[in-house]
Design a protein around this motif. Structure first.
Motif, PDB file in Angstrom:
ATOM      1  N   ILE A   1       1.122  -1.029  -0.267  1.00 27.96           N
ATOM      2  CA  ILE A   1      -0.083   0.040   0.031  1.00 27.96           C
ATOM      3  C   ILE A   1       0.855   1.118   0.042  1.00 27.96           C
ATOM      4  N   ARG A   2       2.032   1.336   0.758  1.00 34.90           N
ATOM      5  CA  ARG A   2       2.773   2.357   0.750  1.00 34.90           C
ATOM      6  C   ARG A   2       3.616   2.530  -0.494  1.00 34.90           C
ATOM      7  N   MET A   3       3.750   1.376  -1.057  1.00 38.50           N
ATOM      8  CA  MET A   3       4.826   1.549  -2.219  1.00 38.50           C
ATOM      9  C   MET A   3       3.877   2.214  -3.522  1.00 38.50           C
ATOM     10  N   THR A   4       2.741   1.735  -3.655  1.00 45.13           N
ATOM     11  CA  THR A   4       1.939   2.332  -4.528  1.00 45.13           C
ATOM     12  C   THR A   4       1.530   3.810  -4.400  1.00 45.13           C
ATOM     13  N   ARG A   5       1.467   4.096  -2.894  1.00 45.03           N
ATOM     14  CA  ARG A   5       0.992   5.738  -2.597  1.00 45.03           C
ATOM     15  C   ARG A   5       2.422   6.618  -3.066  1.00 45.03           C
ATOM     16  N   GLU A   6       3.600   5.802  -2.762  1.00 42.80           N
ATOM     17  CA  GLU A   6       4.820   6.570  -3.089  1.00 42.80           C
ATOM     18  C   GLU A   6       4.861   6.826  -4.670  1.00 42.80           C
ATOM     19  N   HIS A   7       4.222   5.840  -5.451  1.00 39.07           N
ATOM     20  CA  HIS A   7       4.213   5.915  -6.951  1.00 39.07           C
ATOM     21  C   HIS A   7       3.083   6.602  -7.562  1.00 39.07           C
ATOM     22  N   GLY A   8       1.924   7.085  -6.571  1.00 42.13           N
ATOM     23  CA  GLY A   8       1.089   7.949  -7.079  1.00 42.13           C
ATOM     24  C   GLY A   8       0.138   6.856  -7.741  1.00 42.13           C
ATOM     25  N   GLN A   9       0.131   5.461  -7.352  1.00 36.37           N
ATOM     26  CA  GLN A   9      -0.810   4.574  -8.005  1.00 36.37           C
ATOM     27  C   GLN A   9      -2.248   4.464  -7.316  1.00 36.37           C
ATOM     28  N   TYR A  10      -3.078   3.804  -7.949  1.00 36.54           N
ATOM     29  CA  TYR A  10      -4.309   3.442  -7.281  1.00 36.54           C
ATOM     30  C   TYR A  10      -4.273   1.871  -7.137  1.00 36.54           C
ATOM     31  N   LEU A  11      -4.740   1.344  -5.889  1.00 38.06           N
ATOM     32  CA  LEU A  11      -4.609   0.330  -5.621  1.00 38.06           C
ATOM     33  C   LEU A  11      -6.012  -0.302  -5.203  1.00 38.06           C
ATOM     34  N   PHE A  12      -6.604  -1.232  -5.830  1.00 35.79           N
ATOM     35  CA  PHE A  12      -7.862  -1.916  -5.543  1.00 35.79           C
ATOM     36  C   PHE A  12      -7.605  -3.302  -4.980  1.00 35.79           C
ATOM     37  N   PHE A  13      -8.500  -3.716  -3.981  1.00 36.12           N
ATOM     38  CA  PHE A  13      -8.729  -4.975  -3.519  1.00 36.12           C
ATOM     39  C   PHE A  13      -9.803  -5.830  -3.790  1.00 36.12           C
ATOM     40  N   VAL A  14      -9.592  -7.018  -4.009  1.00 34.83           N
ATOM     41  CA  VAL A  14     -10.731  -7.817  -4.581  1.00 34.83           C
ATOM     42  C   VAL A  14     -10.866  -9.143  -3.316  1.00 34.83           C
ATOM     43  N   GLY A  15     -12.144  -9.265  -3.049  1.00 37.67           N
ATOM     44  CA  GLY A  15     -12.447 -10.630  -2.420  1.00 37.67           C
ATOM     45  C   GLY A  15     -11.748 -10.675  -1.003  1.00 37.67           C
ATOM     46  N   ILE A  16     -11.536  -9.830  -0.280  1.00 34.05           N
ATOM     47  CA  ILE A  16     -10.835  -9.997   1.134  1.00 34.05           C
ATOM     48  C   ILE A  16     -11.965 -10.723   2.129  1.00 34.05           C
ATOM     49  N   GLN A  17     -11.654 -12.038   2.337  1.00 36.18           N
ATOM     50  CA  GLN A  17     -12.471 -12.907   3.161  1.00 36.18           C
ATOM     51  C   GLN A  17     -12.596 -12.507   4.648  1.00 36.18           C
ATOM     52  N   PRO A  18     -13.544 -12.927   5.367  1.00 37.35           N
ATOM     53  CA  PRO A  18     -13.782 -12.493   6.786  1.00 37.35           C
ATOM     54  C   PRO A  18     -12.595 -12.755   7.775  1.00 37.35           C
ATOM     55  N   GLN A  19     -11.787 -14.020   7.668  1.00 39.80           N
ATOM     56  CA  GLN A  19     -10.915 -14.336   8.379  1.00 39.80           C
ATOM     57  C   GLN A  19      -9.543 -13.353   8.249  1.00 39.80           C
ATOM     58  N   LEU A  20      -9.645 -12.875   6.876  1.00 46.13           N
ATOM     59  CA  LEU A  20      -8.313 -11.880   6.491  1.00 46.13           C
ATOM     60  C   LEU A  20      -8.745 -10.325   7.001  1.00 46.13           C
ATOM     61  N   VAL A  21     -10.025 -10.224   6.736  1.00 43.15           N
ATOM     62  CA  VAL A  21     -10.635  -8.872   7.503  1.00 43.15           C
ATOM     63  C   VAL A  21     -10.100  -8.782   8.901  1.00 43.15           C
ATOM     64  N   LYS A  22     -10.230  -9.771   9.727  1.00 47.47           N
ATOM     65  CA  LYS A  22     -10.085  -9.820  11.114  1.00 47.47           C
ATOM     66  C   LYS A  22      -8.562  -9.508  11.511  1.00 47.47           C
ATOM     67  N   VAL A  23      -7.673 -10.059  10.742  1.00 45.88           N
ATOM     68  CA  VAL A  23      -6.184  -9.971  10.870  1.00 45.88           C
ATOM     69  C   VAL A  23      -5.994  -8.509  10.334  1.00 45.88           C
ATOM     70  N   LEU A  24      -6.368  -8.062   9.106  1.00 41.54           N
ATOM     71  CA  LEU A  24      -5.813  -6.715   8.360  1.00 41.54           C
ATOM     72  C   LEU A  24      -6.468  -5.302   9.482  1.00 41.54           C
ATOM     73  N   LYS A  25      -7.644  -5.784  10.014  1.00 43.07           N
ATOM     74  CA  LYS A  25      -7.946  -4.634  10.861  1.00 43.07           C
ATOM     75  C   LYS A  25      -7.564  -4.783  12.056  1.00 43.07           C
ATOM     76  N   GLY A  26      -7.072  -5.639  12.831  1.00 39.28           N
ATOM     77  CA  GLY A  26      -6.508  -5.939  14.003  1.00 39.28           C
ATOM     78  C   GLY A  26      -5.369  -5.232  14.061  1.00 39.28           C
ATOM     79  N   LEU A  27      -4.385  -5.266  12.729  1.00 43.00           N
ATOM     80  CA  LEU A  27      -3.138  -4.733  12.688  1.00 43.00           C
ATOM     81  C   LEU A  27      -3.066  -3.385  12.005  1.00 43.00           C
ATOM     82  N   ASP A  28      -4.434  -2.758  11.998  1.00 46.25           N
ATOM     83  CA  ASP A  28      -4.720  -1.588  11.387  1.00 46.25           C
ATOM     84  C   ASP A  28      -4.297  -1.248  10.013  1.00 46.25           C
ATOM     85  N   VAL A  29      -4.147  -2.371   9.213  1.00 53.02           N
ATOM     86  CA  VAL A  29      -3.791  -2.283   7.622  1.00 53.02           C
ATOM     87  C   VAL A  29      -5.161  -1.877   6.787  1.00 53.02           C
ATOM     88  N   LEU A  30      -6.229  -2.417   7.584  1.00 53.75           N
ATOM     89  CA  LEU A  30      -7.479  -2.250   6.547  1.00 53.75           C
ATOM     90  C   LEU A  30      -7.809  -0.769   6.623  1.00 53.75           C
TER      91      LEU A  30
END
Length: 515
Positions: free
Chosen positions: A440-469
């Motif tokens: 995410i940070r790398m694409t921001r540095e390049h001025g790119q648009y980043l899109f996510f597809v199909g993040i499953q609930p168990q992934l959401v829990k981890v990414l949310k808990g680590l403030d990545v979401l």
């Protein structure tokens, strides 16, 4: 001096500072005891160890250090930060450091506290305040640690003379040593050399990983092995202790802005200047001033990102981090990594399997996973959209390589939109979540648009808990890859009618038609 200069010159970690380290010095002490009557043999062992390190680099075995998971690196970083903080306690209270390490220092705190030196405490607070509060506009001209050294030393000289100082520094240049071999001791020397080489390699490459984490860079493990080997060979010829990447010195270097090999080469040159005549100036630096600087370094190196998210991070990752932290502080850094090294072969195989399930698609592809319509969008936007599809779990075995593979894609920074398809990922750990954050940070540095597809609930829990979401734009998360590709094409500048997201009414009509 020699290890530091040549390891920086030929090594593969720009911010790293090398020199004698605790584990290397302990092993070398045992080597010297073996050859106490023929010290030239001991330094020949150092030279042989350097040759083995070069062979490790040439055989490209250094790359396996990347398999160490993020919780382990986090435990190392936080453990080293704690060590730095604990070892400054004597100097803060007006005493010389305890040579016996962390446990001896902690046990001696009551003794130090009973007769503390107020002048030393005052100098520590002054030094800590300078390195912590110096405005950035001043820090650009004079680094805060240098400013702290100057002000703290002058203050002690004129107003606080009772605070302990570094004291006498020896001077002189080392003499050349001719390597010596004995046929009956050949195998013993080779065994000692192999121990020094492996220990120095592990020590250096772990420090390289920490430098990567601090500087957001990627070191060259094999080149680092070669650089360390050259440094140890030269050190052996001049009767020097074997060395490795020194974690605490490298952290100080990285935290104060060191980003190139020049910073690592300047360190031994300053040591050389002290030995050749500047010793009397260094002798007057108060230990409390150095303690204030190192307290700031210790606080900064603790991995506060993981500490903040320890409640929500996966339990297994938290346990690994705490075990490594405890081993690092109370046992030994090398003992800590030994817990992990036993599993590296399994991790390597799993990482290779996971990496084989990662596909980076930059143009039209007829094979799965793309549908004809998705392939057509990529074909119309060739060079503007890059699709990353992962099929299977994401763990520390493949996380770092995912970001590295992206960086190796030709002209990656020129793509306008990046689509990360996680719809077939059932599991993600802390290392992989950190890799997603890096992406995410790398694409921001390049001025790119980043899109996510199909993040499953168990992934959401981890990414949310680590403030990545929270770093993912809420309108850039799609359940279907086709919708994400359409939005990515629109943001990349496409004006084709088929490259626009469907409206809510269009989606409802399409859904009712399909039913």
């Amino acid at each position: 001096m020699f290890v530091g200069f040549f390891a920086a010159l030929f090594g593969g970690t720009p911010a790293q500072v090398s020199g004698p380290t605790g584990p290397m010095t302990v092993v070398m002490a045992e080597v010297l005891l073996l050859y106490v009557h023929q010290p030239a043999l001991a330094f020949t062992v150092v030279i042989m160890g350097g040759v083995i390190q070069i062979l490790i680099g040439l055989l490209k075995w250094g790359r396996y250090i990347r398999l160490v998971p993020f919780p382990v690196i986090s435990g190392f970083m936080s453990g080293i930060g704690c060590i730095i903080l604990i070892l400054q306690i004597p100097a803060v209270l007006g005493y010389s450091p305890k040579p016996d390490g962390v446990l001896a220092t902690l046990q001696a705190i009551p003794e130090f506290w009973d007769s503390l030196n107020p002048q030393a405490v005052g100098l520590t607070l002054l030094s800590l305040g300078i390195v912590s509060l110096t405005p950035a506009r001043i820090g650009r001209w004079v680094p805060p640690p240098v400013l702290s050294l100057l002000i703290g030393t002058l203050t002690a000289h004129f107003w606080l003379p009772v605070a302990p100082v570094i004291g006498e520094v020896p001077e002189g240049f080392p003499t050349l040593i001719i390597p010596t071999f004995q046929a009956d001791l050949w195998l013993v020397m080779l065994e000692s050399a192999a121990i020094l080489a492996l220990l120095g390699t592990i020590d250096s490459l772990l420090t390289s990983l920490i430098c990567d984490n601090l500087t957001r860079a990627h070191h060259d493990s094999n080149r680092e092995c070669i650089g360390q080997g050259i440094g140890n060979i030269v050190a052996g010829f001049f009767g020097g202790l074997p060395g490795a990447g020194a974690t605490m010195r490298s952290v100080v270097n990285a935290r104060t802005g060191g980003r190139t090999p020049i910073s690592g080469m300047l360190h031994p040159l300053f040591l050389l200047a002290i030995l050749l005549g500047l010793g009397p100036l260094a002798e007057k630096i108060p230990l409390a001033v150095l303690a204030g600087i190192l307290l700031k370094v210790g606080i900064d190196i603790i991995d506060w990102w993981f500490v903040r998210h320890v409640v929500h991070a996966p339990r297994a990752d938290v346990l690994i981090m705490l075990v490594v932290l405890g081993l690092t502080v109370f046992v030994d850094l090398i003992q800590a990594v030994g817990v992990v090294l036993a599993n590296l072969l399994f991790v390597k195989r799993m990482g290779e399997f996971e990496e084989s399930r990662l596909r980076i698609i930059t143009h039209q592809a007829q094979e799965p996973p793309l549908s004809p319509e998705e392939a057509a969008i990529l074909a119309r936007n060739n060079g503007r959209i890059i699709l990353i599809h992962i099929d299977g779990p994401m763990s520390f075995g493949s996380a770092n390589n995912m970001v590295r593979r992206l960086e190796r894609v030709r002209e990656f920074s020129t793509f306008k939109s990046v689509v990360l398809d996680l719809s077939d990922v059932p599991f993600i750990d802390t290392s992989a979540a950190k890799a997603v954050e890096d992406m995410i940070r790398m694409t921001r540095e390049h001025g790119q648009y980043l899109f996510f597809v199909g993040i499953q609930p168990q992934l959401v829990k981890v990414l949310k808990g680590l403030d990545v979401l929270s770093l993912i734009h809420p309108t850039h998360h799609y359940a279907k890859r086709l919708d994400a590709l359409r939005h990515a094409a629109l943001m990349a500048g496409s004006r084709h009618p088929g490259d626009r997201p469907l409206s809510r009414g269009e989606k409802e009509n399409l859904s009712s038609t399909s039913v």
